[in-house]
Write a protein that holds these residues in place. Sequence first.
Motif, PDB file in Angstrom:
ATOM      1  N   MET A   1       0.839  -1.203   0.000  1.00 24.28           N
ATOM      2  CA  MET A   1       0.000   0.000   0.000  1.00 24.28           C
ATOM      3  C   MET A   1       0.875   1.255   0.000  1.00 24.28           C
ATOM      4  O   MET A   1       0.608   2.208  -0.733  1.00 24.28           O
ATOM      5  CB  MET A   1      -0.933   0.016   1.215  1.00 24.28           C
TER       6      MET A   1
ATOM      7  N   ASN B   1       2.437   1.870  -3.437  1.00 18.36           N
ATOM      8  CA  ASN B   1       1.481   2.429  -4.391  1.00 18.36           C
ATOM      9  C   ASN B   1       1.121   3.876  -4.061  1.00 18.36           C
ATOM     10  O   ASN B   1       0.858   4.667  -4.970  1.00 18.36           O
ATOM     11  CB  ASN B   1       0.220   1.562  -4.442  1.00 18.36           C
TER      12      ASN B   1
ATOM     13  N   ASN C   1      -5.408   2.615  -8.055  1.00 15.79           N
ATOM     14  CA  ASN C   1      -5.913   1.249  -8.229  1.00 15.79           C
ATOM     15  C   ASN C   1      -5.046   0.231  -7.497  1.00 15.79           C
ATOM     16  O   ASN C   1      -5.561  -0.689  -6.859  1.00 15.79           O
ATOM     17  CB  ASN C   1      -6.001   0.891  -9.714  1.00 15.79           C
ATOM     18  N   GLY C   2      -3.742   0.373  -7.593  1.00 15.57           N
ATOM     19  CA  GLY C   2      -2.835  -0.527  -6.884  1.00 15.57           C
ATOM     20  C   GLY C   2      -3.018  -0.439  -5.380  1.00 15.57           C
ATOM     21  O   GLY C   2      -2.999  -1.446  -4.672  1.00 15.57           O
ATOM     22  N   PHE C   3      -3.208   0.783  -4.886  1.00 12.38           N
ATOM     23  CA  PHE C   3      -3.440   0.966  -3.450  1.00 12.38           C
ATOM     24  C   PHE C   3      -4.735   0.295  -3.015  1.00 12.38           C
ATOM     25  O   PHE C   3      -4.773  -0.383  -1.979  1.00 12.38           O
ATOM     26  CB  PHE C   3      -3.480   2.458  -3.111  1.00 12.38           C
TER      27      PHE C   3
ATOM     28  N   PHE D   1      -6.325  -2.216  -4.449  1.00 13.22           N
ATOM     29  CA  PHE D   1      -6.171  -3.673  -4.482  1.00 13.22           C
ATOM     30  C   PHE D   1      -5.397  -4.159  -3.255  1.00 13.22           C
ATOM     31  O   PHE D   1      -5.734  -5.177  -2.653  1.00 13.22           O
ATOM     32  CB  PHE D   1      -5.469  -4.134  -5.761  1.00 13.22           C
ATOM     33  N   ALA D   2      -4.336  -3.440  -2.871  1.00 14.72           N
ATOM     34  CA  ALA D   2      -3.566  -3.827  -1.693  1.00 14.72           C
ATOM     35  C   ALA D   2      -4.412  -3.697  -0.426  1.00 14.72           C
ATOM     36  O   ALA D   2      -4.340  -4.547   0.473  1.00 14.72           O
ATOM     37  CB  ALA D   2      -2.307  -2.976  -1.578  1.00 14.72           C
TER      38      ALA D   2
ATOM     39  N   CYS E   1      -2.616  -8.440  -8.270  1.00 11.87           N
ATOM     40  CA  CYS E   1      -3.151  -7.328  -9.072  1.00 11.87           C
ATOM     41  C   CYS E   1      -2.531  -6.006  -8.648  1.00 11.87           C
ATOM     42  O   CYS E   1      -2.174  -5.168  -9.483  1.00 11.87           O
ATOM     43  CB  CYS E   1      -4.670  -7.264  -8.942  1.00 11.87           C
ATOM     44  N   SER E   2      -2.399  -5.800  -7.332  1.00 12.10           N
ATOM     45  CA  SER E   2      -1.779  -4.568  -6.832  1.00 12.10           C
ATOM     46  C   SER E   2      -0.337  -4.468  -7.288  1.00 12.10           C
ATOM     47  O   SER E   2       0.120  -3.396  -7.685  1.00 12.10           O
ATOM     48  CB  SER E   2      -1.857  -4.542  -5.309  1.00 12.10           C
ATOM     49  N   THR E   3       0.382  -5.581  -7.240  1.00 12.76           N
ATOM     50  CA  THR E   3       1.769  -5.579  -7.695  1.00 12.76           C
ATOM     51  C   THR E   3       1.871  -5.274  -9.177  1.00 12.76           C
ATOM     52  O   THR E   3       2.750  -4.514  -9.612  1.00 12.76           O
ATOM     53  CB  THR E   3       2.419  -6.945  -7.387  1.00 12.76           C
TER      54      THR E   3
END
Length: 87
Positions: free
Chosen positions: A30, A33, A40-42, A44-45, A80-82
């Motif tokens: 988190m 990101n 979006n990455g944040f 997902f995390a 997905c976050s990665t």
Amino acid sequence: MAEDGMDDNFDKAAIAVIIVFGAIILGGLMAANLVVGDRNGFLFALGAAFLAWIAGHMILFDLPRAYAFLVAGAAVMAVCSTLFFVL
């Protein structure tokens, strides 16, 4: 008497899942990101951390199938976050 030791092992495993996934791994994801500015990455995390946190409680309630689904969902969201972070 043997059952008490079994419950202690489940409690320790639940605490390990909550701490390791929620705080260390996904917290770092988190933060990464956030630094990059990828919303979006944040998210997902954050979702992966929430699923992992709930999965720890499923161990306490002795629901192994729900635990497996939640951990799988957390792993997919972390991947997905990665991917959002890398791409």
